[in-house]
Every structure is written in C-alpha cells, then in structure tokens.
Write a protein that holds these residues in place. Structure first.
Motif, mmCIF file in Angstrom:
data_model
loop_
_atom_site.group_PDB
_atom_site.id
_atom_site.type_symbol
_atom_site.label_atom_id
_atom_site.label_comp_id
_atom_site.label_asym_id
_atom_site.label_seq_id
_atom_site.Cartn_x
_atom_site.Cartn_y
_atom_site.Cartn_z
ATOM 1 N N THR A 217 36.491 86.331 5.033
ATOM 2 C CA THR A 217 35.590 86.386 3.405
ATOM 3 C C THR A 217 34.468 85.209 4.413
ATOM 4 O O THR A 217 33.190 85.836 4.031
ATOM 5 C CB THR A 217 36.315 85.179 3.399
ATOM 6 O OG1 THR A 217 37.885 85.269 2.505
ATOM 7 C CG2 THR A 217 35.582 84.123 2.146
ATOM 8 N N PHE A 337 39.580 77.471 -4.309
ATOM 9 C CA PHE A 337 38.757 78.451 -3.848
ATOM 10 C C PHE A 337 38.158 77.358 -2.165
ATOM 11 O O PHE A 337 38.909 77.917 -1.710
ATOM 12 C CB PHE A 337 37.285 78.787 -3.967
ATOM 13 C CG PHE A 337 36.498 79.712 -3.193
ATOM 14 C CD1 PHE A 337 36.948 80.654 -2.454
ATOM 15 C CD2 PHE A 337 35.424 78.516 -2.987
ATOM 16 C CE1 PHE A 337 36.252 81.280 -1.651
ATOM 17 C CE2 PHE A 337 34.253 79.538 -2.415
ATOM 18 C CZ PHE A 337 35.120 80.865 -1.848
ATOM 19 N N TRP A 341 40.502 78.131 0.908
ATOM 20 C CA TRP A 341 39.217 78.580 3.007
ATOM 21 C C TRP A 341 39.033 77.831 4.230
ATOM 22 O O TRP A 341 39.681 78.192 4.434
ATOM 23 C CB TRP A 341 38.173 78.604 1.890
ATOM 24 C CG TRP A 341 37.167 79.723 2.781
ATOM 25 C CD1 TRP A 341 37.622 80.256 3.998
ATOM 26 C CD2 TRP A 341 35.456 79.579 3.042
ATOM 27 N NE1 TRP A 341 36.191 80.659 4.860
ATOM 28 C CE2 TRP A 341 34.952 80.511 4.000
ATOM 29 C CE3 TRP A 341 35.049 79.169 1.952
ATOM 30 C CZ2 TRP A 341 33.620 80.849 3.646
ATOM 31 C CZ3 TRP A 341 33.252 79.572 2.282
ATOM 32 C CH2 TRP A 341 33.234 80.253 3.042
ATOM 33 N N ASP A 487 33.273 87.307 -5.690
ATOM 34 C CA ASP A 487 34.260 87.109 -5.690
ATOM 35 C C ASP A 487 36.149 87.095 -5.330
ATOM 36 O O ASP A 487 36.709 87.029 -5.097
ATOM 37 C CB ASP A 487 35.238 87.123 -7.632
ATOM 38 C CG ASP A 487 33.491 86.050 -8.844
ATOM 39 O OD1 ASP A 487 33.119 85.421 -8.425
ATOM 40 O OD2 ASP A 487 33.542 86.871 -9.868
ATOM 41 N N GLN A 490 36.169 85.903 -2.492
ATOM 42 C CA GLN A 490 36.994 84.780 -2.512
ATOM 43 C C GLN A 490 38.282 84.800 -2.588
ATOM 44 O O GLN A 490 39.154 84.107 -1.970
ATOM 45 C CB GLN A 490 36.074 83.784 -3.489
ATOM 46 C CG GLN A 490 34.774 83.871 -2.905
ATOM 47 C CD GLN A 490 34.439 82.333 -4.646
ATOM 48 O OE1 GLN A 490 34.988 83.121 -5.701
ATOM 49 N NE2 GLN A 490 33.355 81.988 -4.558
ATOM 50 N N THR A 493 40.659 85.065 0.491
ATOM 51 C CA THR A 493 41.342 83.493 1.272
ATOM 52 C C THR A 493 42.795 83.143 0.251
ATOM 53 O O THR A 493 43.231 82.671 1.044
ATOM 54 C CB THR A 493 40.699 83.468 1.174
ATOM 55 O OG1 THR A 493 39.033 83.458 1.895
ATOM 56 C CG2 THR A 493 40.019 81.795 1.400
#
Length: 553
Positions: A217, A337, A341, A487, A490, A493
C-alpha cells in the motif's frame, strides 16, 4: 520417551532444527500465497478486482465497528501501561542502556511509521473531509476546524497507539523474557501446548502477509505521489509507465539500503528526512498564510480535543442496515481504512521500534512513541493541511479540483501556490516522498526478514528478495486498479489487517499475563526517610531482588 531429556545440548540442537524448519515453512507458505494472488490477478484481472472490492465491502459492513473500537482499545491499554504500576519496567533489565540517542530514536520512529501516509494525506484529507464531515451537524465547529480535527484524529495519537501496543508486546517478550523477535515469541506462551507450534506458525504467517500488503500500500501511494511530484517539477505525464518506473528505481535503491544496514542506511536517511521535513515546514509557514495558520492551528487542536471521544466512538450506525458498496460508508473510506493501514503497518513498525528501543522504560517507551510523533503529526498537518485550505479558498477551489482529479497531486498543488518558494517546496516535497518511501520499505524489510529468519541472521540477498516480493504485489495492485487504483491499493491493506487484529488481542493478553505472573518481575518500593512510599519500581530481576533506583532518576 524423550531421548533429549537430561541432555541440554541435544535439546537445544533439536529446538534449533525445529526453528529452522518453521522458518522454511513460513517462507514457502508466504511465497505460495503471493504467487497465488499474482497468478489469479494475471489470469482474470476483472474477477480479481471484483473480489477484492467485495471483500472490502464485507469487512466495512460487518467489521468496521471492530476496527474503530480496536484502535480506541489500543490507546486505553497504552495509557494504562504508561501510568500503571508496571510503568517503570526497563526493556532489557535495570542496567540496560539505550542504543540510540533520543533524536535518532525519534527520527527512526517517525520515518518508519507514517512518512508516506502523512505526506500523501496531509493535504488530501483536510480538503476532502472539509465538506464531508459526519459530525459537523452535531458539533458545528466550522468546516476548516472539523476537517483538521479528523486529520489529527486519524494520524496522531490513536494511530501511534496501535503501533505502540504491538511494539511493547514484542519488545517485552524479546528483551525481558528472552523470546525471539517475532510474533510467535510474543504470542506462543498463552497458546495451549498441543497447538503452540502450529498456532505460532499461523500467527507468523498472517503477520508476514499483513506486512507485505501494508508495505505494498505504501509502495503504491509513494509511486503515485512521486510521479505527481516529477510531473509538477518537469511536466512529465504521471501515467502508469512512470509509476511502474518509480517502483522499480526506488525498489533498487531500497535494496541497496537494506544491504548497507540500519546503522549506515536507515539511521542516516531518517535523520535526513527529519531535517528536510523541518525545512519544508519552515518554508511553508514563513512564506505561506502565516497569520491564518496561527489562528487555525490552536482552534483546530481545541476542536480535536473537544470531539476526540465522539470521533473515537463513531461507528456509523447507518451502515448496520446493509451496504451496497463500501464507498457508501464514510468510515469505510476514512477511519476503517486508515486504522486498518495502521494495523497492517504495525507488524513491521512495531518490530522495528522494538529492535531499537532496548533500555527504555515502559513509560518512556509509550510516551515517546505516542507523544513525540503525534506532536510532529499535528504540526505537520496544521501547517501543510491548513495552508492547503487557505489557498484553496484564495484560488477558487483549485486545490480541491487537483485533489479530485488526482489525490496524490494535492501536496504539489499546494506547494506551487506558495509565493517565492513554490518550486523549492515542490522539490523538497518530492525528495521527501522518495526518502520516506525508502525508510518505510527499509524498516519493513528489516522486520520481515526477522520474522522468517529467527535462527540464522537474514542475509542481504534474502532482504533484496523481500523488496522484490513487495514490489511485485504493488505492481499487481496498480495494474488491477485502472481508474480506481487508489481504492484497490487501499483494499489490499484492509483485507490483510482484519485477521491481524485478532493476533494483537492474543499478544496483549499474553503481555498482561506475563507482567502479572512472571516470577522474574520484582515489584520494589523505594522509601523515603520516615517510611513513606515514594515511587513504585518494576524491573525484570531474579525473584527476591529489588532495585532502589527511583523512577524520576
């Protein structure tokens, strides 16, 4: 009958042999799953894209609440450790001395933790959340203050608490209990004996996969933003070819850095990052909207404090009724998100932090990891994000338009708007993207190699292979994403982070069990003349021994 009973040498040899076999098993399993992912993506890109998008929707709908709650729980646990009765335990024992100076330690903490994420989102998040704040009706604090408060919330104290709670479990297991510097070492004692070895392998494998997806990511974000920086400086089209080229070139530089090692490579680049970051902030503050920032930053910090609990407990109840897609959820795009992460980053960030933190007390460890980087985050977002908001208004929404077209270009659109030093700000920002890129991957590979090489010291060629592996996963995510590349990156992750949160729960339970019941922990009370307790001290000492060193000393 155990033939090794009564023969410590043979028992140790047998344990080493098992550990080598376990390392090999983890490497094979990791390579296999990466090969399956890459193969499936290449064979049917459309189906692979749909699958990962559906997974993100499923996780957002059914586990989004858990991700937000787990982040809050991490912070509560860190505060309990820092101010509870175990606060004075010193990692490595009472006589252990820190290996690095505080400046070097703080520089490496910040560089390995949030360099890329913070640079990427410090303009984009305030701009995008400005008109999309789910708490603005409940707390009418103004659009600018609200946007800044959410940005502080996502990248400061709570995010660093996630790193800290994982790091403290690993550091304590390694330096005070003599375990390996892996997730197996931080978890295995609490597992039932019949499944301890197999369970440890699964835990380690999940940590490795989560780390690879988290690093991929960052690799993807960095390639996008570095390409945007080159485009701003030289007018180069920031297309897919350029992003792939950035991944290859920076990957090669990172491979060279891991060959050199932490002392010569990571530490020097981290210090350079800190210096360049300070120069950038000074330039933006002095030549940018200084008076506006002097008003906005204190106000937005006050809003952050005022709304911290509501933001921490915002579970977005409306999503409980069903989601058509994750993009219908505000939390799915932001809190879920970003905290995913952080959890995905935590295996390597925590491992790296643990490896450089011997000699620190638990209180110093917690307050250092949560406090100093969080202050830097608030200052960074306050200056960079605040400047972007001001110039966006002054330029009739030009920065918003740039972010909407390409999220990675926000920082450079802001930089170009600064009078006199705009080009210099863009140049420094581009360099910082590259150097933070290197330090993030460098520290990640350092940690990854330790996860799968618990017996033999990982070789430089093996570390270079890990860099290549992460680069391949990143390329797959970039190629799959198409117009929705952001997207897709993301989602990688989020999918990896969810199962890892369960490992964190096991680690924390094992840590609490160890500090409470380990016979080597001796609780000592230093007494003033007159017999009144002055300070509780807790050290890893043989049972029956006490240290009289006061905490404040």
């Amino acid at each position: 009958m155990n033939s090794n009973k009564g023969d410590p040498g043979r028992a140790a040899s047998s344990a080493t042999t098992k550990a080598r076999k376990d390392d090999i098993a983890i490497r094979i399993a990791t390579a296999a799953i990466v090969a399956i992912i890459v193969g499936a993506a290449v064979a049917n890109p459309s189906a692979a894209y749909d699958t990962i998008q559906n997974l993100r929707t499923f996780i957002t709908e059914y586990f989004g609440w858990w991700i937000v709650f787990a982040a809050l729980l991490a912070l509560v646990l860190c505060l309990w450790i820092a101010f509870g009765k175990y606060r004075s335990i010193r990692l490595g024992g009472p006589d252990a001395k820190p290996e690095y100076s505080r400046f070097a330690w703080y520089s490496m903490l910040f560089a390995c933790g949030q360099g890329i994420g913070l640079i990427f989102w410090s303009v984009a998040e305030p701009i995008l959340v400005r008109t999309d704040n789910p708490l603005l009706d409940t707390f009418p604090v103004g659009v600018d203050n609200g946007a800044m408060a959410w940005s502080y919330f996502h990248w400061a104290i709570t995010a660093w608490a996630i790193y800290c709670i994982v790091a403290i479990c690993m550091a304590y297991a390694r330096f005070n209990r003599g375990k390996s510097g892996s997730f197996r070492g931080a978890c295995e004692d609490i597992l039932p004996k019949p499944i301890r070895r197999g369970g440890g392998l699964v835990i380690e494998w999940l940590a490795v996969i989560t780390t690879i997806l988290g690093l991929a990511t960052s690799f993807g974000f960095a390639s996008m933003q570095f390409g945007s920086g080159l485009s701003s400086l030289f007018g180069i089209d920031s297309n897919l070819v350029l992003k792939v080229g950035v991944i290859v070139v920076i990957g090669l530089i990172t491979a060279l850095s891991v060959f050199v090692g932490v002392q010569k490579g990571m530490q020097r680049i981290s210090k350079a990052n800190s210096v360049l970051s300070i120069v950038l902030l000074v330039l933006v503050f002095v030549f940018g909207p200084t008076l506006f920032l002097l008003h906005l930053i204190p106000e937005s910090i006050g809003t952050y404090i005022q709304t911290f609990v509501p933001m921490s407990t915002f579970m977005e109840t409306s999503t409980a009724g069903g989601l058509g897609t994750w993009s219908d959820s505000w939390n799915g795009a932001w809190s879920v998100f970003i905290f995913c992460w952080c959890f995905a980053f935590s295996p390597f960030v925590a491992s790296f932090i643990a490896s450089i933190s011997r000699g620190r007390t638990l209180r110093e460890f917690v307050l250092g990891i949560i406090g100093i980087p969080s202050i830097v985050v608030v200052v960074w977002i306050g200056i960079i994000g605040g400047t972007a908001l001001n110039y966006d208004d002054a330029l009739g929404g030009a920065i918003t338009a740039a972010v909407m077209q390409d999220t990675s270009s926000g920082l450079f659109a802001m930089g170009q708007a600064i009078p006199y030093v705009g080009l210099l700000v863009v140049a420094i920002s581009t360099v910082l993207v590259g150097t933070y890129f290197i330090t993030s991957i460098d520290s990640g590979v350092h940690a990854l190699s330790g996860f799968v090489s618990t017996v033999a010291k990982p070789s430089p060629p093996f570390k270079a292979v890990l860099v290549a592996l992460i680069a391949v996963v990143t390329l797959v995510l970039l190629l799959l994403g198409g117009d929705g590349v952001l997207d897709t990156i993301q989602t990688g992750t989020i999918v990896g982070a969810l199962p890892f949160t369960l490992i964190v729960v096991i680690m924390v339970a094992n840590f609490i069990r160890a500090v409470r019941k380990d016979p080597q922990i001796s609780t000592c009370v230093s007494v003033l003349e007159g017999g009144e307790p002055q300070a509780e001290e807790n050290y890893a000492l043989p049972e029956g021994q006490c240290s009289t060193t006061l905490h404040d000393q």
